[in-house]
Design a protein around this motif. Structure first.
Motif, PDB file in Angstrom:
ATOM      1  N   UNK A 131       0.831  -1.210   0.000  1.00 28.33           N
ATOM      2  CA  UNK A 131       0.000   0.000   0.000  1.00 28.33           C
ATOM      3  C   UNK A 131       0.865   1.259   0.000  1.00 28.33           C
ATOM      4  N   UNK A 132       1.947   1.214   0.786  1.00 24.16           N
ATOM      5  CA  UNK A 132       2.832   2.376   0.861  1.00 24.16           C
ATOM      6  C   UNK A 132       3.489   2.637  -0.500  1.00 24.16           C
ATOM      7  N   UNK A 133       3.917   1.575  -1.179  1.00 24.81           N
ATOM      8  CA  UNK A 133       4.554   1.739  -2.497  1.00 24.81           C
ATOM      9  C   UNK A 133       3.603   2.389  -3.498  1.00 24.81           C
ATOM     10  N   UNK A 134       2.341   1.945  -3.488  1.00 22.09           N
ATOM     11  CA  UNK A 134       1.372   2.528  -4.423  1.00 22.09           C
ATOM     12  C   UNK A 134       1.060   3.978  -4.043  1.00 22.09           C
ATOM     13  N   UNK A 135       0.910   4.238  -2.747  1.00 19.08           N
ATOM     14  CA  UNK A 135       0.613   5.610  -2.300  1.00 19.08           C
ATOM     15  C   UNK A 135       1.749   6.560  -2.682  1.00 19.08           C
ATOM     16  N   UNK A 136       2.988   6.086  -2.573  1.00 21.07           N
ATOM     17  CA  UNK A 136       4.128   6.938  -2.945  1.00 21.07           C
ATOM     18  C   UNK A 136       4.172   7.180  -4.443  1.00 21.07           C
ATOM     19  N   UNK A 178       1.603   7.351  -6.317  1.00 24.26           N
ATOM     20  CA  UNK A 178       0.510   8.297  -6.598  1.00 24.26           C
ATOM     21  C   UNK A 178       0.809   9.692  -6.069  1.00 24.26           C
ATOM     22  N   UNK A 179       1.935   9.835  -5.322  1.00 27.31           N
ATOM     23  CA  UNK A 179       2.303  11.119  -4.712  1.00 27.31           C
ATOM     24  C   UNK A 179       1.232  11.583  -3.724  1.00 27.31           C
ATOM     25  N   UNK A 180       0.648  10.632  -2.974  1.00 30.55           N
ATOM     26  CA  UNK A 180      -0.338  10.992  -1.953  1.00 30.55           C
ATOM     27  C   UNK A 180       0.387  11.622  -0.765  1.00 30.55           C
ATOM     28  N   UNK A 181      -0.092  12.782  -0.355  1.00 29.76           N
ATOM     29  CA  UNK A 181       0.544  13.463   0.775  1.00 29.76           C
ATOM     30  C   UNK A 181       0.324  12.695   2.067  1.00 29.76           C
ATOM     31  N   UNK A 182      -0.887  12.159   2.231  1.00 32.04           N
ATOM     32  CA  UNK A 182      -1.202  11.411   3.441  1.00 32.04           C
ATOM     33  C   UNK A 182      -1.885  10.101   3.056  1.00 32.04           C
ATOM     34  N   UNK A 183      -1.160   8.990   3.084  1.00 31.27           N
ATOM     35  CA  UNK A 183      -1.758   7.719   2.658  1.00 31.27           C
ATOM     36  C   UNK A 183      -2.719   7.109   3.664  1.00 31.27           C
ATOM     37  N   UNK A 184      -2.939   7.788   4.812  1.00 29.78           N
ATOM     38  CA  UNK A 184      -3.830   7.235   5.836  1.00 29.78           C
ATOM     39  C   UNK A 184      -5.254   7.142   5.284  1.00 29.78           C
ATOM     40  N   UNK A 185      -5.886   5.995   5.438  1.00 27.99           N
ATOM     41  CA  UNK A 185      -7.234   5.788   4.934  1.00 27.99           C
ATOM     42  C   UNK A 185      -7.274   5.361   3.485  1.00 27.99           C
ATOM     43  N   UNK A 186      -6.106   5.270   2.857  1.00 24.04           N
ATOM     44  CA  UNK A 186      -6.046   4.871   1.445  1.00 24.04           C
ATOM     45  C   UNK A 186      -6.368   3.387   1.311  1.00 24.04           C
ATOM     46  N   UNK A 187      -7.344   3.074   0.489  1.00 24.93           N
ATOM     47  CA  UNK A 187      -7.785   1.691   0.314  1.00 24.93           C
ATOM     48  C   UNK A 187      -8.193   1.488  -1.133  1.00 24.93           C
TER      49      UNK A 187
END
Length: 447
Positions: A210-215, A217-226
């Motif tokens: 999940x962290x790799x995909x969030x990074x 996507x350049x998500x500032x805050x990956x919390x709650x990302x699903x």
């Protein structure tokens, strides 16, 4: 009252934002978000804007130039009298204006060819943007499938833990009844601990995915990302395309942006040779000038002619128009060197196109071979899983009757877990490779 309204609006915004962020992300949404926020895409888009400026400038270079120059100066000692055009010992101040214009008539078609080259460079940079987007889309799809795979591994690990707990309870009863030795209970407890460790490892890998995909996507805050869980095709429906790698390459060669970009840069290099050869030809341009000025003595502000400033400007005006011809004869072989460099650049562009085509074909060939291997692995894994299930069920029954040791039970259970993991791995490998082959045929990435 205003504070209350503002608080309600702010609260509504926070609630709507939170609800939006918790909404599961589909693969299409992940790709769209990555393409909108990825820094590499933005950098490539800036390169497009830079080439747009170059194209505009190449068009403007064909238009006439127009410049206005003004000067005001103070002179002391021997100066030129504007009225008599002779040298006199005076202290004067003078104001002069000039307007000049020039337009190229012939320069070896360099302006025309430069405009064509700028257009090819602009189109190539647009294709480069698409190339970067394709690479990012494939990376997003790979990480998205990795998460789906890890989620299934977590569920599989939970199932293993649950089975081990049930077996532990069953073994306790049998040990207490004297049907099994106490050592079997310790072996099953160790097996449960091992399964729980495997569950923790799988959950950690899922978090990392999940962290790799969030990074990406350049998500500032990956919390709650699903991510959303799509309907994965059944194993029986996962089949390879009937096209051969050569047939897929024929389609891909005409649509992939990296090939289009290389072709456009080759055309740009061909024009570059013509531009360089243009420096060997004569240059002809048309120019015109308008000059005027006024002059006064400094101390008494006395003008030589007795005319006011506007009259001097009018009377002192001079105009000229003429053609300018420049024939290159010898300039340190700079023109010849530019032609040679342009020809070398052309050869390099041809090699770059060949290299892009070879790379694309190898990628398709590799994806096809991997997909073929994954398909075979999937079939073999299915058989292995079925056999392992039967073996485990048979061993489990014998273990409950005390006919096999706890080590035999643990071995059969681990073998089944490994078979299920390999089946999952083969399934997602085949899905990803099939999607890659579809992508090379111009189909969008979606699940």
């Amino acid at each position: 009252m205003r504070k209350r309204i503002l608080s309600i609006v702010l609260l509504s915004f926070i609630i709507s934002t939170a609800a939006y962020s918790q909404e599961p992300w589909t693969l299409e949404r992940c790709i769209d978000y990555a393409l909108s926020n990825n820094i590499q895409v933005k950098q490539q888009e800036l390169a497009v804007k830079s080439n747009e400026v170059n194209l505009l400038q190449s068009k403007m270079d064909a238009l006439p130039t127009l410049n206005i120059t003004g000067n005001h100066s103070y002179s002391f000692g021997l100066v030129t009298n504007f009225l008599t055009n002779t040298k006199e010992a005076l202290n004067t101040q003078a104001t002069s204006f000039s307007i000049s214009t020039s337009v190229p008539i012939y320069n070896g078609f360099q302006l025309t060819n430069t405009r064509k080259q700028s257009k090819f460079n602009l189109e190539a940079s647009v294709a480069d943007v698409e190339k970067v987007k394709n690479n990012i889309a494939l990376s997003v799809a790979s990480l998205y499938l990795q998460i789906l795979y890890q989620e299934e591994l977590v569920e599989l690990a939970k199932k293993q833990v649950e089975q081990s707990r049930m077996q532990l309870n069953r073994t306790k009863v049998l040990v207490e009844a004297g049907s099994l030795p106490e050592g079997n209970l310790y072996e099953v407890e160790a097996l449960l601990a091992s399964d729980e460790l495997q569950l923790v490892n799988s959950q950690n890998q899922l978090t990392l995915s999940y962290l790799n995909l969030a990074q990406l996507l350049e998500l500032k805050n990956p919390e709650g990302f699903k991510i959303a869980k799509p309907i994965i095709p059944a194993i029986d429906s996962l089949t390879l395309s009937k096209e051969t790698p050569e047939q897929i390459f024929t389609i891909s060669d005409s649509i992939m942006p990296e090939i289009k970009s290389a072709k456009l840069r080759l055309q740009s290099s061909e024009i570059g040779v013509k531009i360089a050869k243009g420096s060997l030809y004569p240059r002809l341009s048309l120019g015109a000038n308008y000059n005027t000025g006024a002059q006064y003595r400094i101390l008494d502000n006395y003008d030589f002619s007795g005319d006011p400033f506007s009259t001097q400007i009018k009377n002192n005006a001079s105009k000229s128009i003429g053609l300018s011809l420049s024939i290159p004869i010898f300039n340190g072989l700079s023109a010849r060197s530019r032609v040679t460099s342009a020809k070398i650049n052309l050869l390099n562009s041809k090699l770059a196109l060949d290299n892009e085509r070879n790379t694309l074909f190898k990628s398709i060939q590799q994806a096809y071979t991997d997909a073929l291997a994954a398909e075979k692995k999937l079939i073999a894994s299915e058989k292995n899983k079925t056999a392992s299930e039967e073996s485990f069920r048979y061993t489990e029954n014998k273990f409950n009757l005390g006919l096999v040791t706890a080590l035999d039970y643990t071995t059969a259970k681990n073998k089944l877990a490994k078979a299920e993991t390999e089946l999952l791995q083969a399934k997602y490998e085949l899905i990803f490779k099939v999607k890659i082959l579809e992508f090379y045929k111009g189909l969008p990435l979606k699940l």
